[in-house]
Enzyme design. Structure first.
Site, PDB file in Angstrom:
ATOM      1  N   ASP A   1     -29.966  26.020 -35.982  1.00  0.00           N
ATOM      2  CA  ASP A   1     -29.987  24.574 -35.517  1.00  0.00           C
ATOM      3  C   ASP A   1     -30.441  23.428 -35.458  1.00  0.00           C
ATOM      4  OD1 ASP A   1     -29.941  25.503 -32.170  1.00  0.00           O
ATOM      5  OD2 ASP A   1     -30.930  23.599 -32.248  1.00  0.00           O
TER       6      ASP A   1
ATOM      7  N   TYR B   1     -12.772  21.585 -23.750  1.00  0.00           N
ATOM      8  CA  TYR B   1     -13.774  23.186 -24.424  1.00  0.00           C
ATOM      9  C   TYR B   1     -12.501  25.113 -24.409  1.00  0.00           C
ATOM     10  CZ  TYR B   1     -16.996  26.716 -24.257  1.00  0.00           C
ATOM     11  OH  TYR B   1     -18.126  27.390 -24.070  1.00  0.00           O
TER      12      TYR B   1
ATOM     13  N   GLY C   1     -19.269  35.039 -20.037  1.00  0.00           N
ATOM     14  CA  GLY C   1     -19.338  34.209 -18.750  1.00  0.00           C
ATOM     15  C   GLY C   1     -19.921  33.680 -18.654  1.00  0.00           C
TER      16      GLY C   1
END
Length: 263
Positions: free
Chosen positions: A45, A165, A196
């Site tokens: 990360d 995006y 989603g």
């Protein structure tokens, strides 16, 4: 009752899994589930403090995990990440290509710089992760799994102000199919999952995005299951693709959207 067969099908024992963007959200959920399945986790990360917290949480449960800092926007940083994984574990068996950015910019005011940043990070950065992981999987000669975290927006417009995006995630899905074709002879399976709505719906500070999320995905009744997913519910299908249970699946895009795309 869980059978021995089901445990074997979904086991990741002996596997080294790199999960990018694993300091929070879907990546964190994947890391937790993979650790339960027996994998050694590399929590990668940009926010090293967040990655360290996840790794410490897993180690406290007697799971093998390390945290490494990397920047998806910096090709050299990505290469260093995989070099460090190779030095530490001599292999990469699984990549969950989850890191990315998702600011929302109205179409009529989207700038060239904003467009390029989105593609540089979400397309080129994810490509470099695939390339570096696959190189090491090929060298190891044992095959491997690459799971790219795309978005339902790549296939069906779901939220306003995400043209850049959505384009980046559509490109990622196209790369998934191309990589699956290239790497099949090496036993490297490459797939995309398309989430989603996932809780929390808008985890970044509002200052990062120009507008709040609106659009069909947020409209009442459009998610047939009536709610956003938990990260763990997205992690489950990713585990399937990473394990023996997904051993005959490659080049696919799997939608995990609670029925939004058919509503």
């Amino acid at each position: 009752m869980v059978t021995t067969l089901s445990l074997e099908l979904f086991s990741l024992a002996g596997k080294v899994a790199v999960v990018t963007g694993a300091g929070a959200g879907i990546g964190k959920g994947v890391a937790r589930l993979f650790a339960k399945a027996g994998a050694t986790l590399v929590i990668a990360d940009r926010d090293l403090a967040a990655a360290e917290l996840v790794a410490a949480e897993l180690r406290a449960k007697d799971r093998a995990a390390i945290a490494l800092c990397f920047d998806l926007a910096d090709e050299a940083s990505v290469t260093r990440l995989f070099d460090e994984v190779e030095r530490s574990f001599h292999t990469v068996d699984i990549l969950v290509n989850n890191a990315g950015i998702y600011p929302k910019f109205p179409l009529d005011s989207l700038t060239h710089a904003q467009w390029l940043e989105m593609q540089e990070v979400n397309v080129w950065g994810c490509f470099v992760c695939m390339r570096e992981a696959a190189r090491r999987m090929r060298t190891g000669g044992k095959g491997g799994r690459i799971i790219n975290i795309s978005s339902v927006g790549a296939a069906r417009t779901a939220v306003h102000h995400q043209v850049a995006y959505n384009a980046s995630k559509a490109a990622l899905d196209s790369m998934t199919m191309s990589a699956a074709l290239e790497y099949a002879p090496d036993g490297i399976l490459v797939n995309s999952v398309l989430p989603g709505a996932v809780k929390p719906l808008d985890p970044r500070p509002k200052a990062y995005s120009h507008v709040s999320p609106t659009g069909p995905l947020m409209a009442p009744g459009r998610i047939l299951l009536g709610r956003a997913a938990d990260a763990a519910e997205v992690a489950g299908p990713i585990l399937m693709l990473a394990s023996a249970a997904g051993g005959y699946i490659t080049g696919q895009t799997i939608t995990i959207d609670g029925g939004f795309s058919i509503s």
